[in-house]
Enzyme design. Structure first.
Site, PDB file in Angstrom:
ATOM      1  N   TYR A 225      -1.939  -1.358  11.015  1.00  0.00           N
ATOM      2  CA  TYR A 225      -2.214  -1.805   9.644  1.00  0.00           C
ATOM      3  C   TYR A 225      -1.034  -1.486   8.731  1.00  0.00           C
ATOM      4  O   TYR A 225      -0.517  -2.347   8.019  1.00  0.00           O
ATOM      5  CB  TYR A 225      -3.496  -1.132   9.110  1.00  0.00           C
ATOM      6  CG  TYR A 225      -3.607  -1.198   7.614  1.00  0.00           C
ATOM      7  CD1 TYR A 225      -3.986  -2.368   6.977  1.00  0.00           C
ATOM      8  CD2 TYR A 225      -3.292  -0.092   6.818  1.00  0.00           C
ATOM      9  CE1 TYR A 225      -4.055  -2.434   5.595  1.00  0.00           C
ATOM     10  CE2 TYR A 225      -3.352  -0.156   5.445  1.00  0.00           C
ATOM     11  CZ  TYR A 225      -3.735  -1.322   4.834  1.00  0.00           C
ATOM     12  OH  TYR A 225      -3.786  -1.395   3.471  1.00  0.00           O
TER      13      TYR A 225
ATOM     14  N   SER B  25       0.832  -1.204   0.000  1.00  0.00           N
ATOM     15  CA  SER B  25       0.000   0.000   0.000  1.00  0.00           C
ATOM     16  C   SER B  25       0.863   1.249   0.000  1.00  0.00           C
ATOM     17  O   SER B  25       1.959   1.267   0.585  1.00  0.00           O
ATOM     18  CB  SER B  25      -0.857  -0.024   1.271  1.00  0.00           C
ATOM     19  OG  SER B  25      -1.466   1.227   1.473  1.00  0.00           O
TER      20      SER B  25
ATOM     21  N   LYS C  48       1.988  -3.871   6.629  1.00  0.00           N
ATOM     22  CA  LYS C  48       2.393  -3.780   5.212  1.00  0.00           C
ATOM     23  C   LYS C  48       3.910  -3.638   5.114  1.00  0.00           C
ATOM     24  O   LYS C  48       4.555  -4.271   4.283  1.00  0.00           O
ATOM     25  CB  LYS C  48       1.697  -2.606   4.523  1.00  0.00           C
ATOM     26  CG  LYS C  48       0.191  -2.778   4.366  1.00  0.00           C
ATOM     27  CD  LYS C  48      -0.162  -3.908   3.420  1.00  0.00           C
ATOM     28  CE  LYS C  48      -1.650  -4.154   3.302  1.00  0.00           C
ATOM     29  NZ  LYS C  48      -1.993  -5.462   2.735  1.00  0.00           N
TER      30      LYS C  48
HETATM   31  C1  WQD Z   1      -9.234   9.557   1.012  1.00  0.00           C
HETATM   32  C2  WQD Z   1      -9.418  11.037   1.289  1.00  0.00           C
HETATM   33  C3  WQD Z   1      -9.903  11.546   3.594  1.00  0.00           C
HETATM   34  C4  WQD Z   1     -13.781   9.625   3.828  1.00  0.00           C
HETATM   35  C5  WQD Z   1      -6.701   4.554   3.032  1.00  0.00           C
HETATM   36  C6  WQD Z   1      -5.595   3.796   3.685  1.00  0.00           C
HETATM   37  C7  WQD Z   1      -4.673   3.237   2.646  1.00  0.00           C
HETATM   38  C8  WQD Z   1      -5.416   2.405   1.658  1.00  0.00           C
HETATM   39  C9  WQD Z   1      -6.582   3.135   1.092  1.00  0.00           C
HETATM   40  C10 WQD Z   1      -6.211   0.193   2.109  1.00  0.00           C
HETATM   41  C11 WQD Z   1      -8.753  11.490   2.596  1.00  0.00           C
HETATM   42  C12 WQD Z   1     -11.062  11.908   2.697  1.00  0.00           C
HETATM   43  C13 WQD Z   1     -12.572  10.095   3.371  1.00  0.00           C
HETATM   44  C14 WQD Z   1     -14.813  10.569   4.141  1.00  0.00           C
HETATM   45  C15 WQD Z   1     -13.342  12.350   3.493  1.00  0.00           C
HETATM   46  N1  WQD Z   1      -5.834   1.258   2.363  1.00  0.00           N
HETATM   47  N2  WQD Z   1     -12.352  11.434   3.201  1.00  0.00           N
HETATM   48  N3  WQD Z   1     -14.548  11.893   3.950  1.00  0.00           N
HETATM   49  O1  WQD Z   1      -6.931   7.506   3.807  1.00  0.00           O
HETATM   50  O2  WQD Z   1      -6.108   7.952   1.445  1.00  0.00           O
HETATM   51  O3  WQD Z   1      -6.150   5.654   2.316  1.00  0.00           O
HETATM   52  O4  WQD Z   1      -7.375   3.705   2.135  1.00  0.00           O
HETATM   53  O5  WQD Z   1      -6.628  -0.759   2.234  1.00  0.00           O
HETATM   54  O6  WQD Z   1      -3.715   2.482   3.271  1.00  0.00           O
HETATM   55  O7  WQD Z   1      -4.886   4.649   4.538  1.00  0.00           O
HETATM   56  O8  WQD Z   1      -8.270   6.729   1.767  1.00  0.00           O
HETATM   57  O9  WQD Z   1     -10.623   6.786   1.092  1.00  0.00           O
HETATM   58  O10 WQD Z   1     -10.072   6.805   3.556  1.00  0.00           O
HETATM   59  O11 WQD Z   1      -9.585   8.834   2.186  1.00  0.00           O
HETATM   60  O12 WQD Z   1     -13.165  13.558   3.357  1.00  0.00           O
HETATM   61  O13 WQD Z   1     -15.911  10.227   4.595  1.00  0.00           O
HETATM   62  O14 WQD Z   1     -10.826  11.287   1.485  1.00  0.00           O
HETATM   63  O15 WQD Z   1      -9.731  12.515   4.584  1.00  0.00           O
HETATM   64  O16 WQD Z   1      -8.245  12.770   2.384  1.00  0.00           O
HETATM   65  P1  WQD Z   1      -6.823   7.082   2.410  1.00  0.00           P
HETATM   66  P2  WQD Z   1      -9.717   7.220   2.174  1.00  0.00           P
END
Ligand code: WQD
Length: 341
Positions: A152, A127, A156
């Site tokens: 988590y 990741s 990785k």
């Molecule tokens: C993306 C952006 C949030 C939800 C995570 C893990 C990574 C990988 C993928 C896998 C961020 C914003 C989110 C919401 C929002 N993992 N957001 N409102 O954090 O980049 O990555 O998932 O299995 O390891 O860390 O992905 O989709 O959670 O967030 O504003 O309700 O969307 O703050 O900027 P992230 P995400």
């Protein structure tokens, strides 16, 4: 020429199910295992409907080494793609042992049996989380990893290192780690897709559930970052493109084309898209309005991360091709399928 057989652990999961379809379409024989701890049998049915035939599936927990040994005894394969793992960053902070136990024990079992049964190729689902808050963007595979900020993320990093060490130590052991950025979207058939349990942590499932009326309002976590519109920047990669990257990596391993025994590739689009931009694109692509509000930052979020994909483009001969609007339409089509809308 007949292609190898690939064992896919966690093949009923989001990325595993799409990769299973892509591998079989590319001519590989696939053995899928899953314990359905965070997935549903309907994913296997969806894969079979897309392919128009049954697949080889066994319900096995990769943490159960003797059960997993049975899979190695029953099936010949040269390659494993190890998806089976828990993936919720927040939950890993409150239940670290659950994450270390599941993600590392299952992985160790797979590696030990690969060695014991002389099966050479291990493809590991890593990741972009390993980069943490990088100083220079976009990140290349050479960008130093930052100390993990969650159990988590730590699993990785540890899994990457374990694979590197095995490849260095054992002559007949080859490894590839694919570092995924933000996988989004669903199969265009709307027969498989992401199946979050409970309240989604990830952005796109939250968006589609909000559009479906399951959630009242989407919270945007922060608009005061040092980015063009103040919201975070991410590299949203269509799950079909991601699945194809696995096929390219399996081709490379099974055709003995690797330059080193252990290789790492970034799998993203190379294009940063902001959270606010993604919301607007989703609305336009699907012709609807999303209720959303700006709230405070979510702890642990990095302001921006996107991939330099030069290595994967050149060496794997793979490139993300799907149009983001099509991806967002596929995500919505999948949500509508789930909700019978
Ligand atoms: C993306 C952006 C949030 C939800 C995570 C893990 C990574 C990988 C993928 C896998 C961020 C914003 C989110 C919401 C929002 N993992 N957001 N409102 O954090 O980049 O990555 O998932 O299995 O390891 O860390 O992905 O989709 O959670 O967030 O504003 O309700 O969307 O703050 O900027 P992230 P995400």
């Amino acid at each position: 020429m007949k292609k190898d057989t690939v064992l896919v652990s966690g093949g009923a999961g989001y990325i595993g199910s799409h990769t299973t379809v892509a591998l079989i379409e590319a001519g590989y024989d696939v053995v899928v295992i899953d314990n359905f701890s965070n997935s549903e049998p309907s994913a296997i049915e969806g894969v079979e409907k897309i392919l128009g035939r049954k697949i080889t599936f066994e319900q096995v927990d990769t943490c159960d080494k003797e059960a997993l040994r049975g899979v190695f005894e029953r099936h010949e394969f040269s390659t494993v793609i190890h998806f089976a793992a828990f993936k919720a960053v927040g939950e890993s902070m409150t239940e670290p042992l659950k994450y270390y136990q599941n993600n590392l024990v299952s992985y160790m079992n797979v590696l030990e049996l690969m060695k014991e049964f002389k099966r050479p190729n291990v493809l590991f689902s890593s990741s972009a989380t390993v980069y943490g808050e990088a100083e220079v963007l976009p990140v290349t595979e050479q960008t130093p990893r930052q100390p993990a900020t969650s159990p988590y993320g730590n699993t990785k990093q540890m899994a990457e290192d374990i694979l590197r060490d095995c490849c260095a130590a054992y002559p007949d052991f080859y490894g590839i780690a694919l570092r995924y950025f933000n996988p989004v979207g669903a199969h265009p058939s709307a027969l498989i897709g992401e199946l979050p349990r409970g309240v989604p942590n990830n952005l796109v499932p939250f968006i589609t559930q909000t559009a479906a009326g399951v959630r009242e309002c989407l919270s945007v976590f922060g608009n005061d970052y040092d980015t063009p519109d103040g919201s975070c920047l991410r590299d949203f990669i269509d799950v079909l493109d991601l699945a194809k990257a696995h096929v390219a990596a399996v081709d490379r391993m099974t055709q003995h084309k690797m330059d080193a025994k252990y290789e790492i590739f970034n799998i993203g689009t190379g294009r940063p898209v902001s959270v606010l931009e993604l919301i607007t694109r989703f609305e336009k692509a699907n012709g609807l309005k999303l209720p959303y509000k700006i709230v405070g930052r979510r702890s642990g979020d990095v302001p921006a991360v996107w991939a330099d994909t030069t290595l994967a483009n050149k060496v794997l001969g793979w490139k993300a091709e799907r149009d983001l609007d099509d991806t967002l339409r596929s995500a919505w089509a999948w949500e509508k399928h789930l909700r019978n809308l």
